[in-house]
Scaffold this motif. Structure first.
Motif, PDB file in Angstrom:
ATOM      1  N   GLN A 154     -16.108  69.756 -33.924  1.00 19.57           N
ATOM      2  CA  GLN A 154     -16.338  70.743 -33.636  1.00 19.57           C
ATOM      3  C   GLN A 154     -16.793  71.281 -32.336  1.00 19.57           C
ATOM      4  O   GLN A 154     -15.949  71.451 -31.054  1.00 19.57           O
ATOM      5  CB  GLN A 154     -16.643  72.075 -34.420  1.00 19.57           C
ATOM      6  N   PHE A 155     -17.325  69.945 -31.876  1.00 15.92           N
ATOM      7  CA  PHE A 155     -18.080  70.023 -30.351  1.00 15.92           C
ATOM      8  C   PHE A 155     -17.028  69.237 -29.568  1.00 15.92           C
ATOM      9  O   PHE A 155     -16.799  69.660 -28.540  1.00 15.92           O
ATOM     10  CB  PHE A 155     -19.290  69.297 -30.068  1.00 15.92           C
ATOM     11  N   SER A 192     -14.367  71.770 -28.775  1.00 13.37           N
ATOM     12  CA  SER A 192     -14.622  72.564 -27.573  1.00 13.37           C
ATOM     13  C   SER A 192     -14.281  71.499 -26.449  1.00 13.37           C
ATOM     14  O   SER A 192     -14.319  72.592 -25.663  1.00 13.37           O
ATOM     15  CB  SER A 192     -15.934  73.258 -28.338  1.00 13.37           C
ATOM     16  N   TYR A 193     -14.994  71.049 -26.400  1.00 13.86           N
ATOM     17  CA  TYR A 193     -14.844  69.626 -25.220  1.00 13.86           C
ATOM     18  C   TYR A 193     -13.209  70.036 -24.924  1.00 13.86           C
ATOM     19  O   TYR A 193     -13.110  69.702 -23.511  1.00 13.86           O
ATOM     20  CB  TYR A 193     -15.390  68.734 -25.344  1.00 13.86           C
ATOM     21  N   ARG A 210     -12.145  72.687 -23.395  1.00 14.21           N
ATOM     22  CA  ARG A 210     -12.126  73.355 -22.326  1.00 14.21           C
ATOM     23  C   ARG A 210     -11.646  72.303 -21.268  1.00 14.21           C
ATOM     24  O   ARG A 210     -11.526  72.989 -20.439  1.00 14.21           O
ATOM     25  CB  ARG A 210     -13.703  73.286 -21.536  1.00 14.21           C
ATOM     26  N   TRP A 248     -20.184  70.689 -20.379  1.00 14.51           N
ATOM     27  CA  TRP A 248     -19.666  71.363 -22.032  1.00 14.51           C
ATOM     28  C   TRP A 248     -20.727  71.879 -22.040  1.00 14.51           C
ATOM     29  O   TRP A 248     -21.747  72.353 -20.956  1.00 14.51           O
ATOM     30  CB  TRP A 248     -20.099  70.374 -23.197  1.00 14.51           C
ATOM     31  N   ASP A 260     -21.439  76.122 -26.499  1.00 14.39           N
ATOM     32  CA  ASP A 260     -19.903  74.853 -27.473  1.00 14.39           C
ATOM     33  C   ASP A 260     -21.831  74.461 -28.044  1.00 14.39           C
ATOM     34  O   ASP A 260     -21.024  74.022 -29.967  1.00 14.39           O
ATOM     35  CB  ASP A 260     -19.324  73.948 -26.627  1.00 14.39           C
TER      36      ASP A 260
END
Length: 518
Positions: free
Chosen positions: A31-32, A35-36, A39, A231, A235
């Motif tokens: 998930q991280f 999100s990274y 972005r 990040w 997030d």
């Protein structure tokens, strides 16, 4: 869910925790990085949008300037009005200046003038075909920074068009439109920069951070820098929560699955021996006067290690492990133990609904088991109703004989959860039933705009034609109860009336329900 030894329970717990940790780290990390990456893609799109916007703007400005280049051959008094008109209709342009022999001789803002260009803008090189600079202000607007743009006229020596452009609109317009996605932007020409972090021009060494993205405007000495966080804390928090959710879910599922595999047969037998099972009673009332006409008896299992185990789980396991007969006989024992107290609470003739599995129905001991159970109850007090789920598969020929025998012995039969399986009409066609229990799915849809109501009407009509008593399960509101009463349903059962109660609660239970008389 089922445990065998303390050591195996510890192993299951440790393995479940390890699985939960691995899944939490994996899902949280995924998930991280998602999100990274998301972005990252946003920044790529944003710098691309900025570059396209700026290039489009300067291309349109170039078109206007090209039309002004021939005016450098004329006198200011002859072209002043056209110059002013061009400036008025050019977005963000403060002024156009016509230059000849390195002298600015005509301005769209002030008219005729005679000022050396290098005095106005020392950083502009008139020998270049195109040059740019950033100014802290212009004579007409000394407090507001501007971009100055030089376009040389190839036909006139040291001549061309000089343009001053508002700086307060271009970056801020883009910045405020999507400010939630990045921290700021900066326009850089040479060693000077104009940033959304400052209201004045600064040296490039004073820019705070390394830009996440940087782009050069085609054909111009202009660079756009994009600043933001790689990040965000949001997030990271979301990734942690997502990882915890996934990890805990997998950990619980792993624990459930491993405990199921531990030794369900032994666990069920141990539960019977150690009196881990108990019964609860759910009242069934008449739909017209809301007086109690009986109860449905339900079995519950409170496991010392796993806690409350859902009935569907242990009943399915009991059937799979061929333990449904001893489990049902244990249910009979529990009812037999409570029967004297129940007889004081329930009037003679009250219905005692008991779920019977096909595995027990077709067992060799079924008839003897039923006779012994009926004989152990207070004589002539309870009417036993055997509830058989419509989804259960029965041997038609054998079941027909068994149902005839049950009726001769004084037992009644109900088809439970009617309408949830594939064999509803086949049941009614081949077997003689006394009660039809309407599945809670039909009841819960009452009052909603669904196709359920016509189906429910058809079920009730069918039950009346077959002279079957109808029982509605899962009644949770007075509106549902009133609808069911008005449509001829005989008996009601559900949380609106009462939740399933242990014996002590049932003995002291006082109904607090009523319906409008209309």
């Amino acid at each position: 869910m089922f445990t065998r030894h303390l050591s195996s329970r510890r192993k299951v717990l440790m393995l479940s925790m390890l699985s939960a940790l691995i899944v939490a780290l994996l899902c949280g990390g995924m998930q991280f990085f998602y999100s990274y990456h998301k972005r990252d893609v946003k920044y790529d799109n944003l710098i691309s949008d900025l570059r396209v916007y700026m290039e489009s703007y300067f291309e349109e400005l170039q078109t206007s300037i090209d039309k002004l280049q021939p005016l450098t051959l004329s006198e200011c008094k002859d072209v002043k009005s056209e110059l002013t008109s061009r400036a008025s209709f050019s977005l963000n342009v403060r002024a156009f200046l016509l230059v000849k022999d390195k002298m600015a001789f005509c301005s769209s803002a002030t008219g005729p003038m005679h000022v050396p260009l290098n005095e106005l803008v020392p950083d502009i090189d008139v020998n270049k075909a195109v040059d740019m600079a950033l100014l802290p202000g212009t004579p007409m607007m000394p407090e507001k920074p501007a971009i100055v743009l030089w376009h040389r006229n190839q036909l006139i020596k040291d001549g061309g068009v000089f343009t001053s452009i508002n700086l307060n609109l271009t970056p801020y317009l883009l910045y405020t439109a999507r400010q939630d996605e990045f921290a700021g932007i900066a326009l850089i020409i040479g060693n000077t920069a104009f940033s959304t972090h400052s209201t004045r021009l600064i040296h490039i060494k004073d820019l705070d951070d390394r830009p996440l993205r940087s782009s050069q405007i085609k054909g111009l000495p202009l660079t756009i820098n994009l600043y933001g966080d790689i990040w965000s804390a949001e997030d990271l928090i979301f990734a942690l929560l997502f990882g915890l959710l996934c990890g805990s879910s997998i950990g619980l599922l792993c624990f459930f699955w491993l405990m199921m595999r531990a030794n369900p047969r032994k666990e069920i037998l141990t539960g019977i021996k150690q009196n881990q099972f108990h019964v609860v009673y759910q009242p069934v009332v008449d739909s017209k006067d809301l007086q109690m006409r009986g109860v449905e008896v339900l079995m519950r299992w409170q496991h010392p290690g796993a806690g409350a185990i859902p009935p569907d789980a242990f009943i399915n396991f009991a059937e799979a492990q061929q333990l449904i007969v001893p489990l049902t006989l244990h249910l009979f024992d529990l009812i037999r133990r409570d029967a004297p107290a129940l007889a004081k609470r329930l009037p003679p003739g009250s219905k005692l609904g008991i779920n019977i599995s096909p595995g027990h129905l077709h067992a060799d001991s079924f008839k003897d088991d039923m006779r012994q159970f009926a004989a152990s109850l207070p004589p002539d007090h309870f009417q036993i109703v055997l509830e058989i789920t419509e989804r259960d598969m029965l041997n038609q020929r054998e079941a027909t004989r068994l149902f005839e025998w049950l009726h001769l012995e004084g037992f009644e039969i109900a088809v439970d959860d009617f309408g949830t399986g594939h064999s509803a009409l086949i049941y009614l066609e081949h077997f003689t039933m006394d009660y039809l229990k309407i599945d809670r799915g039909f009841v819960s849809a009452i009052g909603m705009e669904t196709i359920t109501s016509p189906v429910l009407d058809a079920v009730l009509t069918l039950a009346r034609r077959l002279n079957m008593v109808t029982v509605a399960e899962g009644v949770e509101t007075a509106e549902q109860a009133k609808w069911l009463r008005d449509h001829g349903v005989n008996l009601l059962q559900g949380y609106w009336i009462s939740r399933p109660l242990i014996l002590e609660q049932f003995l002291s239970w006082k109904p607090d329900i009523h319906l409008d008389s209309e």
